[in-house]
Design a protein around this motif. Sequence first.
Motif, PDB file in Angstrom:
ATOM      1  N   THR A   1     -18.761 -16.293 -12.092  1.00 49.13           N
ATOM      2  CA  THR A   1     -18.011 -15.661 -11.012  1.00 49.13           C
ATOM      3  C   THR A   1     -16.602 -15.362 -11.474  1.00 49.13           C
ATOM      4  N   LEU A   2     -16.123 -14.172 -11.172  1.00 49.70           N
ATOM      5  CA  LEU A   2     -14.789 -13.727 -11.556  1.00 49.70           C
ATOM      6  C   LEU A   2     -13.946 -13.462 -10.316  1.00 49.70           C
ATOM      7  N   LEU A   3     -12.633 -13.627 -10.444  1.00 47.03           N
ATOM      8  CA  LEU A   3     -11.711 -13.196  -9.393  1.00 47.03           C
ATOM      9  C   LEU A   3     -11.143 -11.855  -9.804  1.00 47.03           C
ATOM     10  N   ARG A   4     -11.422 -10.830  -9.009  1.00 46.46           N
ATOM     11  CA  ARG A   4     -11.042  -9.463  -9.346  1.00 46.46           C
ATOM     12  C   ARG A   4      -9.754  -9.031  -8.678  1.00 46.46           C
ATOM     13  N   ARG A   5      -8.906  -8.284  -9.394  1.00 47.37           N
ATOM     14  CA  ARG A   5      -7.686  -7.686  -8.843  1.00 47.37           C
ATOM     15  C   ARG A   5      -7.536  -6.260  -9.379  1.00 47.37           C
TER      16      ARG A   5
END
Length: 440
Positions: A359-363
Amino acid sequence: MSEQTSTSETSGKNDPADGGGTTPSRRSVIGWGGAGLALGAAAAGGAVALARGREDVTAPVADTGSAVPFHGTHQAGIATAVQDRLHFAAFDVKTKDREELIQLLKDWTRAAERMTAGHEVGEGAYGGLPEAPPDDTGEALGLPPSRLTLTIGFGPSLFDGRFGLAGRRPAALTDLPKFPGDNLDPARSGGDLCVQACADDPQVAVHAIRNLARIGFGKVAVRWSQLGFGKTSSTTPDAQTPRNLFGFKDGTRNIAGTETDRLAQHVWVSGKDVRDGEGGKDGDGWMAGGSYLVARRIRMNIETWDRSPLSEQEDVFGRDKKEGAAPGKAKEHDEPFLKAMMPTAHVRLAHPDSNDGATLLRRGYSFTDGTDGLGRLDAGLFFLAYQRDVRTGFVPVQTRLARHDALNQYIQHVGSAVFAVPPGVRDRNDWWGRALFAQT
């Protein structure tokens, strides 16, 4: 574009923004060494980010145009509510002097403290010595902080031995492999350092990068930069999910800034990572509380996509265009049944359930940079993803996408970089990268 995240002026007085230390003003420097010395230093890019004590009161973050706190356990600009605009810059370090690099990072930190609070850099944009360039470029005068955040990262190339850091490169700061379909431009890839400036006003973000570059003149040089608009992911769960330039909602399952458990599991480097060798190695304890950033410039073939049937577009993504719902579901946030999608659907391939929970945190942000000379828009997604370990985060997910994603016929990765993002600046005596450069 991944379901990952879909899933009073100072004259030698103590200045609070400089940690209470005694810092000479530019006027006092001139008094010591003469105008010629000061002008020479300014011409060489030697203007230091001294702090002028103007208003030191910041508005609550919930207020429009408010300031985001700069100090904290983690750097702002990661789990922070995503702002509307981006100016991202990667820098090459030109100096070979370790102490000069350290001083630059200290100067950058002091300037970042000032700018994120809505104040000018140094002695400001006016009122100084007429014969010398001002410390601040001035284009943000009168503008509120606009939730400006500044986030620094260190690239793999910074650990090449120039500054005695070779033994402190984290194992998780891995060079990304070449993925199928990559067409990377070296001029838009890599970098020793990066600074991500996010704000709700583009002029505030550009002002921040511009002033850091001025402070670093002669020590660092901008390698490449990217402007972004129209955030393509959100870290605020009650906000409307933004859309990318293909018109689809992006970031439905993104990690929220309030989800402390998921942040700890997937984004923040823990003390365990860097102490027991699980994903780390001796010497990288300075990363505890930090994260790892992957930046990818993804060109979208806008014209080809715009001529594709709606049914094909929806099959490619694995969601409907109106609501963002998965096949057989009514609402965007209804849990998707992955097997109801095409095996090559983007959402199915990028979903954590297809990637052992990665899981990645996207910006990410959209961009348009004119045309390519053939009448086609040079437009796409500037992908920014934070994770606890690149090897178990971005790399396996992108490997799967690069091999099988139906979206690949409409996109191409043309720029790439990876950075170790250190923990936050704890207080006004701390500075960006202090733990990295600490003697061991």
